[in-house]
Structure formats: C-alpha cells, structure tokens
Design an enzyme around this catalytic site. Structure first.
Site, mmCIF file in Angstrom:
data_model
loop_
_atom_site.group_PDB
_atom_site.id
_atom_site.type_symbol
_atom_site.label_atom_id
_atom_site.label_comp_id
_atom_site.label_asym_id
_atom_site.label_seq_id
_atom_site.Cartn_x
_atom_site.Cartn_y
_atom_site.Cartn_z
ATOM 1 N N HIS A 61 1.960 0.785 3.267
ATOM 2 C CA HIS A 61 1.438 0.117 2.067
ATOM 3 C C HIS A 61 2.522 0.223 0.995
ATOM 4 O O HIS A 61 2.884 1.331 0.588
ATOM 5 C CB HIS A 61 0.156 0.833 1.616
ATOM 6 C CG HIS A 61 -0.455 0.254 0.375
ATOM 7 N ND1 HIS A 61 -1.185 -0.914 0.367
ATOM 8 C CD2 HIS A 61 -0.444 0.688 -0.918
ATOM 9 C CE1 HIS A 61 -1.619 -1.166 -0.860
ATOM 10 N NE2 HIS A 61 -1.170 -0.215 -1.673
ATOM 11 N N PHE B 189 6.804 8.856 -13.034
ATOM 12 C CA PHE B 189 5.631 8.707 -12.147
ATOM 13 C C PHE B 189 5.406 10.005 -11.376
ATOM 14 O O PHE B 189 4.284 10.481 -11.242
ATOM 15 C CB PHE B 189 5.854 7.627 -11.086
ATOM 16 C CG PHE B 189 5.790 6.209 -11.573
ATOM 17 C CD1 PHE B 189 5.244 5.877 -12.802
ATOM 18 C CD2 PHE B 189 6.257 5.177 -10.763
ATOM 19 C CE1 PHE B 189 5.184 4.556 -13.225
ATOM 20 C CE2 PHE B 189 6.202 3.858 -11.169
ATOM 21 C CZ PHE B 189 5.669 3.552 -12.407
ATOM 22 N N ASP C 35 -8.227 8.342 -13.363
ATOM 23 C CA ASP C 35 -7.991 9.396 -14.363
ATOM 24 C C ASP C 35 -8.478 8.878 -15.702
ATOM 25 O O ASP C 35 -8.278 7.700 -16.013
ATOM 26 C CB ASP C 35 -6.487 9.707 -14.463
ATOM 27 C CG ASP C 35 -5.955 10.281 -13.164
ATOM 28 O OD1 ASP C 35 -6.533 11.278 -12.697
ATOM 29 O OD2 ASP C 35 -4.989 9.720 -12.617
ATOM 30 N N SER D 127 0.767 -3.778 4.021
ATOM 31 C CA SER D 127 0.115 -4.321 2.829
ATOM 32 C C SER D 127 0.975 -4.057 1.600
ATOM 33 O O SER D 127 1.917 -3.257 1.647
ATOM 34 C CB SER D 127 -1.264 -3.682 2.662
ATOM 35 O OG SER D 127 -1.165 -2.273 2.716
ATOM 36 N N GLU E 103 0.985 -3.718 -2.903
ATOM 37 C CA GLU E 103 0.165 -3.431 -4.086
ATOM 38 C C GLU E 103 0.804 -4.007 -5.352
ATOM 39 O O GLU E 103 2.011 -3.936 -5.534
ATOM 40 C CB GLU E 103 0.031 -1.910 -4.224
ATOM 41 C CG GLU E 103 -0.821 -1.490 -5.398
ATOM 42 C CD GLU E 103 -1.105 0.005 -5.387
ATOM 43 O OE1 GLU E 103 -1.507 0.543 -4.340
ATOM 44 O OE2 GLU E 103 -0.900 0.625 -6.448
HETATM 45 P P1 FAD Z 1 -10.886 12.111 -5.770
HETATM 46 O O1 FAD Z 1 -10.830 11.854 -4.320
HETATM 47 O O2 FAD Z 1 -12.222 12.150 -6.423
HETATM 48 O O3 FAD Z 1 -10.117 13.502 -6.027
HETATM 49 C C1 FAD Z 1 -9.724 13.910 -7.319
HETATM 50 C C2 FAD Z 1 -9.605 15.423 -7.393
HETATM 51 O O4 FAD Z 1 -10.904 16.018 -7.338
HETATM 52 C C3 FAD Z 1 -8.832 16.063 -6.228
HETATM 53 O O5 FAD Z 1 -8.157 17.182 -6.730
HETATM 54 C C4 FAD Z 1 -9.920 16.494 -5.240
HETATM 55 O O6 FAD Z 1 -9.529 17.614 -4.465
HETATM 56 C C5 FAD Z 1 -11.071 16.835 -6.184
HETATM 57 N N1 FAD Z 1 -12.387 16.471 -5.624
HETATM 58 C C6 FAD Z 1 -12.687 15.331 -4.951
HETATM 59 N N2 FAD Z 1 -14.001 15.309 -4.628
HETATM 60 C C7 FAD Z 1 -14.540 16.440 -5.129
HETATM 61 C C8 FAD Z 1 -15.867 16.964 -5.137
HETATM 62 N N3 FAD Z 1 -16.885 16.294 -4.576
HETATM 63 N N4 FAD Z 1 -16.061 18.180 -5.741
HETATM 64 C C9 FAD Z 1 -15.043 18.840 -6.317
HETATM 65 N N5 FAD Z 1 -13.762 18.377 -6.338
HETATM 66 C C10 FAD Z 1 -13.523 17.185 -5.764
HETATM 67 N N6 FAD Z 1 -5.459 5.329 -10.382
HETATM 68 C C11 FAD Z 1 -5.953 4.382 -11.204
HETATM 69 O O7 FAD Z 1 -6.343 4.683 -12.332
HETATM 70 N N7 FAD Z 1 -6.009 3.072 -10.829
HETATM 71 C C12 FAD Z 1 -5.621 2.672 -9.603
HETATM 72 O O8 FAD Z 1 -5.698 1.493 -9.270
HETATM 73 C C13 FAD Z 1 -5.108 3.657 -8.692
HETATM 74 N N8 FAD Z 1 -4.748 3.335 -7.442
HETATM 75 C C14 FAD Z 1 -4.354 4.321 -6.561
HETATM 76 C C15 FAD Z 1 -4.072 3.977 -5.234
HETATM 77 C C16 FAD Z 1 -3.677 4.940 -4.321
HETATM 78 C C17 FAD Z 1 -3.414 4.532 -2.886
HETATM 79 C C18 FAD Z 1 -3.544 6.290 -4.730
HETATM 80 C C19 FAD Z 1 -3.096 7.350 -3.762
HETATM 81 C C20 FAD Z 1 -3.831 6.643 -6.040
HETATM 82 C C21 FAD Z 1 -4.256 5.678 -6.969
HETATM 83 N N9 FAD Z 1 -4.583 5.986 -8.286
HETATM 84 C C22 FAD Z 1 -5.055 5.011 -9.146
HETATM 85 C C23 FAD Z 1 -4.466 7.362 -8.768
HETATM 86 C C24 FAD Z 1 -5.806 8.117 -8.638
HETATM 87 O O9 FAD Z 1 -6.795 7.483 -9.402
HETATM 88 C C25 FAD Z 1 -5.579 9.536 -9.140
HETATM 89 O O10 FAD Z 1 -4.761 10.238 -8.247
HETATM 90 C C26 FAD Z 1 -6.842 10.321 -9.458
HETATM 91 O O11 FAD Z 1 -6.450 11.515 -10.141
HETATM 92 C C27 FAD Z 1 -7.657 10.749 -8.245
HETATM 93 O O12 FAD Z 1 -8.313 9.712 -7.675
HETATM 94 P P2 FAD Z 1 -8.999 9.923 -6.220
HETATM 95 O O13 FAD Z 1 -9.740 8.706 -5.901
HETATM 96 O O14 FAD Z 1 -8.020 10.423 -5.261
HETATM 97 O O15 FAD Z 1 -10.029 11.105 -6.617
#
Ligand code: FAD
Length: 281
Positions: free
Chosen positions: A262, A212, A105, A12, A14
């Site tokens: 990806h 990055f 974020d 895929s 992005e």
């Molecule tokens: P989470 O899975 O919620 O994790 C974030 C942090 O919180 C981690 O340190 C985790 O250990 C902790 N955590 C998770 N769940 C809990 C809980 N229930 N209780 C306590 N702590 C917890 N960013 C963007 O803004 N836009 C995008 O389109 C984008 N696309 C991305 C695509 C990919 C494939 C990846 C790998 C990253 C992408 N990001 C994007 C970056 C991402 O948004 C950041 O890395 C963000 O800081 C974390 O998102 P996450 O969904 O992994 O968060």
C-alpha cells in the site's frame, strides 16, 4: 493489482484530500497517472474530528465516478454513532466497497472524545450497521503504536480489531523488513491470519519524513538518516537513493510473502510509479 489470475496480492495507493484548487488539479493528474498502473483501490485519508470529512467524501466520489475503487478512511475519535451511520450510508450510495477504519488522533485543542474510544469499537459498529457491505481494513503497527504500553498489549489490541470483523490490515510505514516479518509471525502465533499489507512510504523529502516519523513512531534507521542528511538539498540524489532503498524493501517484503503493498503517495505519482516499475508489478 490482480492481472495474473494466480496473483492474489493487492497493490493500492493512498491520497489525502487537497485543500486548494492547485492541490485538486495536482491530485487529478496523480490519479490519472497512477490509475494506469491499475491498483486494486485508492484510499483517501480522513482528518480526525471530522476536519476533512467533506474533502474525503469528495475525492472518493471522484474516484468512484472514474470507475475506480475508492476506499475512504473513517476515523472515529470525536464522532458520534449517528455521524458514522450517515457516512456509511453516503458511501454505500456511491458504491464504495472498502473502508479503512481507524481511531484517529484528536486534533490539538480538541477535548471531546465522542462515542468511540478505539478502532475496534468502530469496526464492530460498521459490522452491526452494514453487515458485510464493506471490506474493512484496519491499521497495524510493526514497530508498535506510540501510545501502546508494550508490544504484547498492542498486539492484543490489534487482535480486538480482527475479532470485531476486520478483513485485512495496512501497516504504518517502516524501513525494517525484519520488524514487519516478525510482526506477521507474532500475529500468526496469536491465531491472527488476516492479510497484513505493508504500508510503503517513498522517500522524497528528508525533513518531512523526519517530522512524520517523530509523530507516528516509525523509525528511520540511522544509516538512512545519515545518507539523507548528507544529501541535504541535492534532491536528485536524495530521491534516487530513496527509490533504491524503498524498491529493495518492497522486493524483500514480497519475496517473503507480503500479501501486497500500500503506497503512501502523498499525492505524488513519480516515486510510486518508479518503484512500481522497478518491481515489475
Ligand atoms: P486503535 O487501533 O484504536 O489503537 C490506538 C491505541 O490504543 C494503540 O496504542 C492500541 O494499542 C490502543 N488500543 C486499541 N484498542 C484498545 C482497547 N480496546 N483498549 C485499550 N487500548 C486500546 N489517522 C487519521 O487521522 N486519518 C487517517 O486517515 C489515517 N489513516 C491511517 C492509515 C493507516 C494505514 C495507518 C497505519 C494509520 C492511519 N492514521 C490515520 C493514523 C492513526 O489514526 C493513528 O495511528 C491513531 O493514533 C491510531 O489509530 P488506530 O486506528 O490504529 O487506533
């Protein structure tokens, strides 16, 4: 790409939503060039706090209109349940089948965290609202998320997303195959068996990559940094080296059973096409 009926691996690409007419024209050309490779889907990033919500939707609509599969990213930080519900409906209406569900974020200066704290809550909400309409991808971090207090806690948090209903994961980019392979092993030991597809960042620009990586905690190994520093503005040599290194990384990952790749294309088609071609995908 599933041209071979025995090949269930998923490839895929992005994109990010362009902000200018030139960017839009460039993305159209990139989409056309990469569509020829027949990736399983094209995902489109989403700015946290809704900053590119329309941009993401517009690019996804265009991808779907070409008969291709679009996979919008949805980041939940700074948003409300009602907003996400509206977005899910809008995507369902244009035939989207796959989402990338993220926390995102908060943009600097923004303090309103919204109604979701973490991605696992978004995944649970999507399942509650839309059942099995969407295949849900989540993010995974073989070198661990920069905010995580420890690898063990990060893995536990990754597991929460799977328990909430994620179907598969895409990783942050990395240049150490070992980091990925160990992460997958650790997941299996925790009984997490969803496909974890490596996120691949082609190397085309040292300064941008270093920026990055500083932000997202993805390590550029010293030997790669040193070589890239040496090339400076000799972009031809830098890109040739980048394609070599990344193609080798992809080959190792696939040999060791990675369930696909990806590509973070950064809206450019050349590096991804070159790597794809060399891998004979
Ligand atoms: P989470 O899975 O919620 O994790 C974030 C942090 O919180 C981690 O340190 C985790 O250990 C902790 N955590 C998770 N769940 C809990 C809980 N229930 N209780 C306590 N702590 C917890 N960013 C963007 O803004 N836009 C995008 O389109 C984008 N696309 C991305 C695509 C990919 C494939 C990846 C790998 C990253 C992408 N990001 C994007 C970056 C991402 O948004 C950041 O890395 C963000 O800081 C974390 O998102 P996450 O969904 O992994 O968060």
């Amino acid at each position: 790409m599933q041209s071979d009926t025995h090949d269930t691996r998923l490839f895929s690409c992005e994109f990010f939503p362009p902000k200018t007419p030139e960017g839009t024209a460039n993305l159209r050309a990139t989409l056309a060039a990469l569509a020829a490779l027949k990736p399983a889907f094209f995902s489109v990033t989403f700015g946290a706090g809704g900053s590119t919500r329309e941009g993401t939707y517009d690019v996804i609509r265009e991808i779907q209109a070409h008969g291709l599969q679009g996979a919008p990213h949805i980041s939940c930080i700074g948003t409300t349940r009602a907003e996400v519900r509206g977005l899910l409906q809008a995507y369902q209406d244009i035939g989207v089948k796959r989402l990338v569900a993220l926390r995102g974020d908060l943009p600097s200066g923004m303090v309103e965290r919204g109604e979701f704290a973490y991605a696992n809550e978004l995944v649970a909400f999507i399942r509650e609202t839309s059942g099995d309409t969407f295949h849900i991808e989540v993010a995974a971090y073989p070198e661990y998320h920069p905010e995580a207090p420890s690898p063990r806690v990060d893995l536990k948090n990754f597991k929460r997303k799977v328990a909430a209903g994620a179907d598969s994961a895409i990783t942050q980019y990395f240049y150490s195959a070992e980091a990925y392979l160990r992460f997958v092993q650790e997941c299996a030991a925790e009984d997490v068996h969803i496909p974890i597809v490596p996120g691949i960042m082609p190397i085309t620009n040292y300064r941008q990559l270093a920026r990055f990586s500083d932000n997202c905690g993805a390590e550029i190994p010293r030997w790669i940094r040193k070589k890239l520093e040496e090339y400076q503005d000799d972009l031809t040599s830098l890109r040739a080296f980048g394609v070599d290194v990344v193609t080798h990384l992809c080959a190792v990952l696939l040999e060791h059973g990675a369930p696909g790749l990806h590509f973070y294309t950064l809206n450019k088609h050349q590096p991804t096409r070159e790597i794809w071609k060399r891998l004979r995908l």
